[in-house]
Design a protein around this motif. Sequence first.
Motif, PDB file in Angstrom:
ATOM      1  N   GLN A 348     -10.553   1.900   6.204  1.00 46.92           N
ATOM      2  CA  GLN A 348      -9.692   0.831   6.668  1.00 46.92           C
ATOM      3  C   GLN A 348      -8.267   1.359   6.783  1.00 46.92           C
ATOM      4  O   GLN A 348      -7.535   1.413   5.797  1.00 46.92           O
ATOM      5  N   PRO A 349      -7.880   1.784   8.000  1.00 50.30           N
ATOM      6  CA  PRO A 349      -6.548   2.384   8.138  1.00 50.30           C
ATOM      7  C   PRO A 349      -5.452   1.400   7.715  1.00 50.30           C
ATOM      8  O   PRO A 349      -4.375   1.789   7.298  1.00 50.30           O
ATOM      9  N   LEU A 350      -5.771   0.105   7.789  1.00 48.05           N
ATOM     10  CA  LEU A 350      -4.820  -0.933   7.423  1.00 48.05           C
ATOM     11  C   LEU A 350      -4.321  -0.765   5.986  1.00 48.05           C
ATOM     12  O   LEU A 350      -3.136  -0.935   5.709  1.00 48.05           O
ATOM     13  N   THR A 351      -5.239  -0.436   5.087  1.00 49.93           N
ATOM     14  CA  THR A 351      -4.838  -0.330   3.692  1.00 49.93           C
ATOM     15  C   THR A 351      -3.849   0.803   3.490  1.00 49.93           C
ATOM     16  O   THR A 351      -2.887   0.675   2.744  1.00 49.93           O
ATOM     17  N   ARG A 352      -4.121   1.915   4.216  1.00 50.91           N
ATOM     18  CA  ARG A 352      -3.225   3.054   4.054  1.00 50.91           C
ATOM     19  C   ARG A 352      -1.820   2.690   4.537  1.00 50.91           C
ATOM     20  O   ARG A 352      -0.816   2.911   3.858  1.00 50.91           O
ATOM     21  N   ALA A 353      -1.782   2.090   5.737  1.00 54.04           N
ATOM     22  CA  ALA A 353      -0.489   1.695   6.284  1.00 54.04           C
ATOM     23  C   ALA A 353       0.185   0.686   5.353  1.00 54.04           C
ATOM     24  O   ALA A 353       1.371   0.795   5.047  1.00 54.04           O
ATOM     25  N   ALA A 354      -0.610  -0.255   4.870  1.00 57.87           N
ATOM     26  CA  ALA A 354      -0.050  -1.293   4.011  1.00 57.87           C
ATOM     27  C   ALA A 354       0.491  -0.697   2.713  1.00 57.87           C
ATOM     28  O   ALA A 354       1.501  -1.159   2.177  1.00 57.87           O
ATOM     29  N   ILE A 501       3.461 -13.336   3.203  1.00 50.42           N
ATOM     30  CA  ILE A 501       2.296 -13.838   3.938  1.00 50.42           C
ATOM     31  C   ILE A 501       2.710 -14.489   5.254  1.00 50.42           C
ATOM     32  O   ILE A 501       1.953 -14.515   6.214  1.00 50.42           O
ATOM     33  N   PHE A 502       3.971 -14.987   5.316  1.00 53.88           N
ATOM     34  CA  PHE A 502       4.424 -15.611   6.546  1.00 53.88           C
ATOM     35  C   PHE A 502       5.242 -14.668   7.425  1.00 53.88           C
ATOM     36  O   PHE A 502       5.505 -14.961   8.567  1.00 53.88           O
ATOM     37  N   LEU A 503       5.708 -13.593   6.855  1.00 50.63           N
ATOM     38  CA  LEU A 503       6.662 -12.766   7.590  1.00 50.63           C
ATOM     39  C   LEU A 503       6.082 -11.455   8.081  1.00 50.63           C
ATOM     40  O   LEU A 503       6.670 -10.793   8.930  1.00 50.63           O
ATOM     41  N   THR A 508       3.252  -4.645  10.149  1.00 57.39           N
ATOM     42  CA  THR A 508       4.030  -4.569   8.900  1.00 57.39           C
ATOM     43  C   THR A 508       3.262  -5.171   7.730  1.00 57.39           C
ATOM     44  O   THR A 508       3.816  -5.853   6.898  1.00 57.39           O
ATOM     45  N   GLN A 509       1.966  -4.899   7.705  1.00 58.15           N
ATOM     46  CA  GLN A 509       1.146  -5.407   6.605  1.00 58.15           C
ATOM     47  C   GLN A 509       1.553  -4.821   5.257  1.00 58.15           C
ATOM     48  O   GLN A 509       1.954  -3.672   5.184  1.00 58.15           O
ATOM     49  N   VAL A 510       1.459  -5.635   4.223  1.00 56.06           N
ATOM     50  CA  VAL A 510       1.668  -5.114   2.869  1.00 56.06           C
ATOM     51  C   VAL A 510       0.427  -5.403   2.020  1.00 56.06           C
ATOM     52  O   VAL A 510      -0.375  -6.276   2.360  1.00 56.06           O
TER      53      VAL A 510
END
Lengths: 560, 346, 368
Positions: A348-354, A501-503, A508-510
């Motif tokens: 999940q590349p998302l987790t790395r970026a986050a 969660i709103f921003l 720019t996932q965290v």
Amino acid sequence: MRWRHLDRSLLLWLLAAGVLVALVANPIARLLWTSVQGAGGLTLDNYVTAFSRWRYVEALGNSLILGLSVGVLCAVFGVPMAWAVSRTDMPGKSLVWIAVLGTFIVPNYLSAVAWILLAGPNAGWLNRSWTALTGAAAGPFNIYSMPGLVLVVAASSFPYMFVFTRSALDLISSEMEDAATTLGAGLWRTTLRVTLPLTLPAILAAFIVAFLEAIAIFGAPALIALPGRFQVVTTMLWQFFEFPPKVEVAAAYAMPLLAITVLLFWLQQRIIARKGYIALTGKGGERRMVRLGRWRWVVLGYCLFVTSLSFFLPMLVVLQAAFAKAWGRGFSLDNLTLHNLRFVLVDQPLTRAATVHTFVYGGVSAMLALVLALAIAYIVRRGLVPYGRALSYVAMAPFVIPGIVLAIGFYASYTSPPLVLYGTAWILILAFTTRFLPIAYANSDAALRSINPELEDAVRILGGGRLLALRRVVGPLLKRGLAGAFILVFIPATRELSSAIFLCTAGTQVLAVLLFDKSDEGNFEYLSAIGLILVLGTVAMVLAGFRLVGRDFMLRRTAT
Amino acid sequence: MRQVLALVFAAVVALAVPAWSNAWAFEGEKELYEAAKKEKQFTWYTAHYDSETAAAVCNGFEKKYAGLKCEYVRTTAQVAYQRVSQDMKAGLAVASVFSSTDTSHYGHMKKEGWLQPYKPKNLGELIEGFKAYNDPDNLFIATAAGLVLITYNTSVVSDKDAPKKWTDLLDPKWKGKISIGHPGFSGYVGTWVVQMRKSYGWDYFKKLEVNKPRIGRSINDTVTMLNARESWVAAGPSATTLISKDKGNPLALVYPEDGAILMISPSGIMKNAPAPSTAKLFMEYLLGKECNDIMVKFRQDPVNKTVKVPAGMKSVAEVKTIRPTYEEIDKGIPEVKEMFRDTFGI
Amino acid sequence: MSKLVLTGVGCRFGNVAAVDDLSLAMAAGEFVSLLGPSGCGKTTTLRMIAGLLHPTSGTITMDGEVISSPGSSLPPEKRNMSMIFQSYAIWPNMTVAENVGFGLEIRRFSRADIRAKVDQILEVVHLGHLRDRYPSELSGGQQQRVALARAIVVQPAVLLLDEPLSNLDANLREEMRYEIRRLHDEFHITTVYVTHDQAEAMVTSDRIAVMNQGRIEQVDAPRTLYARPRTRFVAGFIGRTNFLDGEVHGDKVLFDHFTIPLARFPEAGALHGRVSFSLRPQSIHLHRVRVPQQPLGAAEGACVIAGRVVQRAYLGEHWDYAVRPLASALQLRVTARPHEVFEVNESVWLELDPGQLAHIHDKVAHPG
């Protein structure tokens, strides 16, 4: 001739004040403005709607109960521990300190999930152990209740109390206690009548922080209060933001929180002002550890008990799940797997970026917040600009605004010209900076208060400007305190959920948001794996931070 | 040695994929693909699956159309909608395809003019029964299906004792042992509540309240509750429960005799999509066989009529399903949210 | 030309006037103390001179340049002064040598120069061997010396000291008084010294400005201040004294049951109506027999009055007697040498020199 009279650092102070006002006042003003918006122009209807239902008012009451109970429980948890670590010869101090730090790092929503496993009324491990041991039909614990929520929130917020109280205790010299001892007071009497009252400003400050944190928290109540069948302000606010969102009503609904906080700060000021707590001077004097004798094991036991509630037990659960094929199957070798970690890290590349985002945003926000807070605290303490006191209220104001609401204020402020930040990392960074500015401010202010202004006067009269005084004297003296403050902002910024969660947008996932999304996916294995990454990553950063400022722990050389 | 083999294999695959892609599956695919390659980042807001499935679906797309990138943002329906409305208000073009489970979202988006029409060439492969749920103006098309049904933890409930129909949940023996979601958070739960009201009247929930169900947020929270053995039975989702079961958690499904609630979830292309051609290609892909093969691996119900469900789950066609109409959902969810709050106190 | 001039300086905090219409001129190289009880405004005055506080009225000029006025003040860092604080304000994060060298560093001296000057000044204050210690490793007296060295090494235009000795024990305090004066004699820096301890002020100062309630009551050399206090407050604050209230009647001044010819007073011409005087206990001598040489009413020398001892205390270095002139309500304090022993109730003759009766100019009578 006159230009020589100008203290050119004044421009800098004015700039800092300007940034503060823009950063904080803008979203709050938007919020206030929004709360009186109606279809036909200005109206108070939103306030009527917000407080016309018993359910809404009850949620407000629940939040107050939650805040006060959490504040008290935090004191019960944190103050004795701070005293034990700062003033006694209790063994295992570093273990306690690490556990407190760990507690602070674990996000409340993560520990809430863990606590559901620990103290769920039917299946919680604690309850199951209880029934197995006693043969009782049901266990005594029910996490889905107000006491349960108070426990979870207090267990995750008490580090504020510990840190504040400990730094205050570190500044009280043994002489002050000796003064009482020579008057015939025993250890307990001295501790209760002299030592603790001297730390009262710190305890009060921490109480307020814990209170505000508790009423602004979203994650844990969403997981615990709802199944426990009660609402708090933040879960209520979530309702107002449901489709179709009633932002105006939400803004109106958030107003009592502002009032309460202002009242609390006013009370704190009064209490401190009346007793004239000037005893906390920078000199510190020498300190001796209180010898506890056999009691030290009791005290250590208490510390371990509290940190078990806050850290060890929840982390055990998280670890189990992060490495489990199916966490419902419990501990067994064939249930072990690295798949969860691999999935969230590799597949999940998302987790790395986050992960990268989380720590970069956290670090930048903490830095910005600290610089700004220090500048403001300095302006206020030294009376550099007129109406400086008002600035301190501005700096503390974000704390009363639940993250969700602040996020809405930010969203409203920065999605339209002149400053379009939505979609960029800056909106998150600025939101985190604003949100945790109060922590940075409270710490900077406390740290500054401990520095005798004459130390700066001495620089200035010798020909150094204010900035030199800050750089060469105030800075180095504050370094340790500020390193602590940095960590105190960095950690919540890395785990911040309610505003993120709103921003955050696709780019720019965290981790906190990923984690929360997982929590309603019912996928506790991945959730734990992400939680573990978050916790371990933060630990690594904090340790690195300690390394960097570590030399400073040597600052206090003992007299030979 | 093994690494060398892997490299060779990768090279072969890399060569083979474009070659295979030349066998275009539908008319205009080649043009779309070429246009898509020149486009900006493709982002998919989805509430249809969990992250793992979404990741697999995206990977499949990237594999099928080499050179294209698929980014997904997986959240709950409400959050996804919140995101997309925020983007639109801020004038940001982020999402190209939007997939929510709350069908009422599409009505609003249609009214706001946020969607662009596209009639997929693969529409013929969509299960016949689902076609009724497509937008007549082709602004959104059904691309995912799922069921709300009864789930339980097999370590504490035997097959024999498990509830067989929705009304069995009212049995006092389940007191304190039932888990449900909250219509204020979950579109699945909202639809379920609307259907239960339709079938049994609001009395159903008044009686359910006597059994003190544990109320989470998402429908997926029920999986957590069952796994923890905090609850024994639940009104849960098919896919997430089955995935968790596949991992070894002691879970099982009951297809209620009075009907599982069929959830049809559409997808649509945003009018301001940064990657409109990729989006069209993606819509085709969602309906196509490859994607549905991936979906069923993750226990999603397929929408492609040629794809069969694997062992251990029943296809939607085999099961008795019930479902409120769009209008009932649209009107009903806000109503039942309030009633739910009044009855359950949260 | 005066080095430092304060003209009509005032400083108000809200409604409270901490300093009120204060004027003072100091010559270059002069050592002036601001002496007064706590809360009299002396530290406020010092901080205004330093530029750490801004006057709300009046001006402060240095070398003819206005450095403080209600409108704007030259920041402290541009005044080329240095200051020693009550807390010493030694920077705990720097060693002794770093502390002392800091001001030189700001003045951009070369490394070598700094080292040389620091070493030199540390020798002067006898701290050479402690140059690399941290402040927390020093005793109070040593910290005090660091503060002194740090302030002096930059050779400031003006040196300001704010109660520098109040945190030291008695012996050390006495030693440091002489030390401060010695350093002044060595460097001749214009110095303002704030203290509430008259002995400190007496030992160190060229002139002492006695302050009370935000005003200067009197500025004079220590001896003049002691011998000729001009106000009741000054007379009472500097040493112990007797106050004699009388009235001028023709060529005599009438006191309570005794008189002194007007001509005997040095300021005879200035005396009219009701008058008050301060008379130091040391200026009265006790005798068993009347001193015959100077008959009462003579134009010069001592006056002799009959009295009775009311109280006595032996203090080792001297006797402390309270004596009441015959038929008078007055009680005079008298200091006598150890061998001058009188019993309580014994009749004695008081010998006093009208030349040492200091006329008190108070317009407003100060209590005490």
